[in-house]
Design a protein around this motif. Structure first.
Motif, PDB file in Angstrom:
ATOM      1  N   GLY A   1       0.343   6.490  24.497  1.00  0.00           N
ATOM      2  CA  GLY A   1       1.218   5.715  25.525  1.00  0.00           C
ATOM      3  C   GLY A   1      -0.236   5.495  25.864  1.00  0.00           C
ATOM      4  O   GLY A   1      -1.574   5.673  25.606  1.00  0.00           O
TER       5      GLY A   1
ATOM      6  N   TYR B   1      -1.530   5.603  29.835  1.00  0.00           N
ATOM      7  CA  TYR B   1      -1.309   6.517  31.531  1.00  0.00           C
ATOM      8  C   TYR B   1      -2.334   5.517  32.744  1.00  0.00           C
ATOM      9  O   TYR B   1      -3.312   5.025  31.945  1.00  0.00           O
ATOM     10  CB  TYR B   1      -1.906   8.139  31.644  1.00  0.00           C
ATOM     11  CG  TYR B   1      -0.195   8.681  31.103  1.00  0.00           C
ATOM     12  CD1 TYR B   1      -0.074   8.849  29.399  1.00  0.00           C
ATOM     13  CD2 TYR B   1       0.281   9.265  31.688  1.00  0.00           C
ATOM     14  CE1 TYR B   1       0.797   9.960  28.911  1.00  0.00           C
ATOM     15  CE2 TYR B   1       1.292  10.385  31.262  1.00  0.00           C
ATOM     16  CZ  TYR B   1       1.232  10.027  29.350  1.00  0.00           C
ATOM     17  OH  TYR B   1       2.035  11.027  29.065  1.00  0.00           O
TER      18      TYR B   1
ATOM     19  N   LEU C   1       2.312   7.722  33.875  1.00  0.00           N
ATOM     20  CA  LEU C   1       2.351   6.995  32.335  1.00  0.00           C
ATOM     21  C   LEU C   1       2.762   5.666  33.107  1.00  0.00           C
ATOM     22  O   LEU C   1       3.287   5.059  34.112  1.00  0.00           O
ATOM     23  CB  LEU C   1       3.967   7.158  31.998  1.00  0.00           C
ATOM     24  CG  LEU C   1       4.412   6.595  30.652  1.00  0.00           C
ATOM     25  CD1 LEU C   1       3.561   7.031  29.723  1.00  0.00           C
ATOM     26  CD2 LEU C   1       5.280   7.418  29.911  1.00  0.00           C
TER      27      LEU C   1
ATOM     28  N   ARG D   1       4.699   3.720  26.137  1.00  0.00           N
ATOM     29  CA  ARG D   1       4.569   5.249  25.404  1.00  0.00           C
ATOM     30  C   ARG D   1       5.505   4.066  24.330  1.00  0.00           C
ATOM     31  O   ARG D   1       5.824   3.191  24.360  1.00  0.00           O
ATOM     32  CB  ARG D   1       5.010   6.355  26.123  1.00  0.00           C
ATOM     33  CG  ARG D   1       6.335   6.462  25.910  1.00  0.00           C
ATOM     34  CD  ARG D   1       6.610   7.943  26.362  1.00  0.00           C
ATOM     35  NE  ARG D   1       7.827   7.751  27.101  1.00  0.00           N
ATOM     36  CZ  ARG D   1       8.381   8.909  27.582  1.00  0.00           C
ATOM     37  NH1 ARG D   1       7.685   9.543  28.186  1.00  0.00           N
ATOM     38  NH2 ARG D   1       9.878   8.996  28.288  1.00  0.00           N
TER      39      ARG D   1
ATOM     40  N   THR E   1      10.152   2.224  22.464  1.00  0.00           N
ATOM     41  CA  THR E   1       8.841   1.838  23.316  1.00  0.00           C
ATOM     42  C   THR E   1       9.663   2.326  24.731  1.00  0.00           C
ATOM     43  O   THR E   1      11.088   2.220  24.834  1.00  0.00           O
ATOM     44  CB  THR E   1       8.680   0.362  23.269  1.00  0.00           C
ATOM     45  OG1 THR E   1       9.410  -0.652  23.699  1.00  0.00           O
ATOM     46  CG2 THR E   1       7.458   0.384  22.247  1.00  0.00           C
TER      47      THR E   1
ATOM     48  N   CYS F   1      -5.044   5.810  27.101  1.00  0.00           N
ATOM     49  CA  CYS F   1      -5.191   5.681  26.077  1.00  0.00           C
ATOM     50  C   CYS F   1      -4.475   7.329  25.718  1.00  0.00           C
ATOM     51  O   CYS F   1      -5.618   8.826  26.624  1.00  0.00           O
ATOM     52  CB  CYS F   1      -5.835   5.959  24.830  1.00  0.00           C
ATOM     53  SG  CYS F   1      -5.058   5.538  23.097  1.00  0.00           S
ATOM     54  N   HIS F   2      -3.094   7.949  25.572  1.00  0.00           N
ATOM     55  CA  HIS F   2      -2.475   9.420  24.913  1.00  0.00           C
ATOM     56  C   HIS F   2      -2.335   9.015  23.226  1.00  0.00           C
ATOM     57  O   HIS F   2      -1.596   8.275  23.722  1.00  0.00           O
ATOM     58  CB  HIS F   2      -1.816   9.220  26.134  1.00  0.00           C
ATOM     59  CG  HIS F   2      -1.570  10.268  25.757  1.00  0.00           C
ATOM     60  ND1 HIS F   2       0.171  10.866  25.851  1.00  0.00           N
ATOM     61  CD2 HIS F   2      -1.052  11.727  26.593  1.00  0.00           C
ATOM     62  CE1 HIS F   2       0.545  12.222  25.867  1.00  0.00           C
ATOM     63  NE2 HIS F   2      -0.284  13.042  26.324  1.00  0.00           N
TER      64      HIS F   2
END
Length: 119
Positions: A35, A37, A47, A50, A58, A96-97
């Protein structure tokens, strides 16, 4: 060594576009939901979008629906955020997550990339 390295940020005029990339290394991206953020000055991290492990699912924040598109290429392995019709309120550091989800998830963050929307 696990790394998430963002790129593609910068200064853009309102109405413009940017494409963010996040290159992953040191772990198997295929089992991670990914995801984006963002965090604006004085605000909490939120957020943006994602994407599921396969890319079939998505989700987007209401504020970016219809303007942003998240995608992933597990072969590279990289995720992307295509941002169109940018607004000044999109100005933030974008992170980025990655997460495995579940009860005891593995979670990784990138170092962030600055996006500034201004005339």
């Amino acid at each position: 060594q696990v790394q998430l390295v963002e790129s593609g940020g910068g200064l853009v005029q309102p109405g413009g576009s940017l494409r963010l990339s996040c290159a992953a290394s040191g772990f198997t991206i295929n089992i991670y939901a990914m995801g984006w953020y963002r965090q604006a000055p004085g605000k909490e991290r939120e957020l943006v979008a994602r994407i599921s492990t396969t890319g079939e699912g998505t989700n987007y924040a209401d504020s970016v629906k219809g303007r942003f598109t998240i995608s992933r290429d597990n072969a590279k392995p990289t995720i992307y955020l295509q941002m169109n019709t940018l607004k000044p309120e999109d100005t933030a550091v974008y992170y980025c997550h990655a997460t495995t989800g579940g009860r005891n998830p593995y979670v990784y963050w990138g170092q962030g990339t600055q996006v500034t929307v201004s005339s």
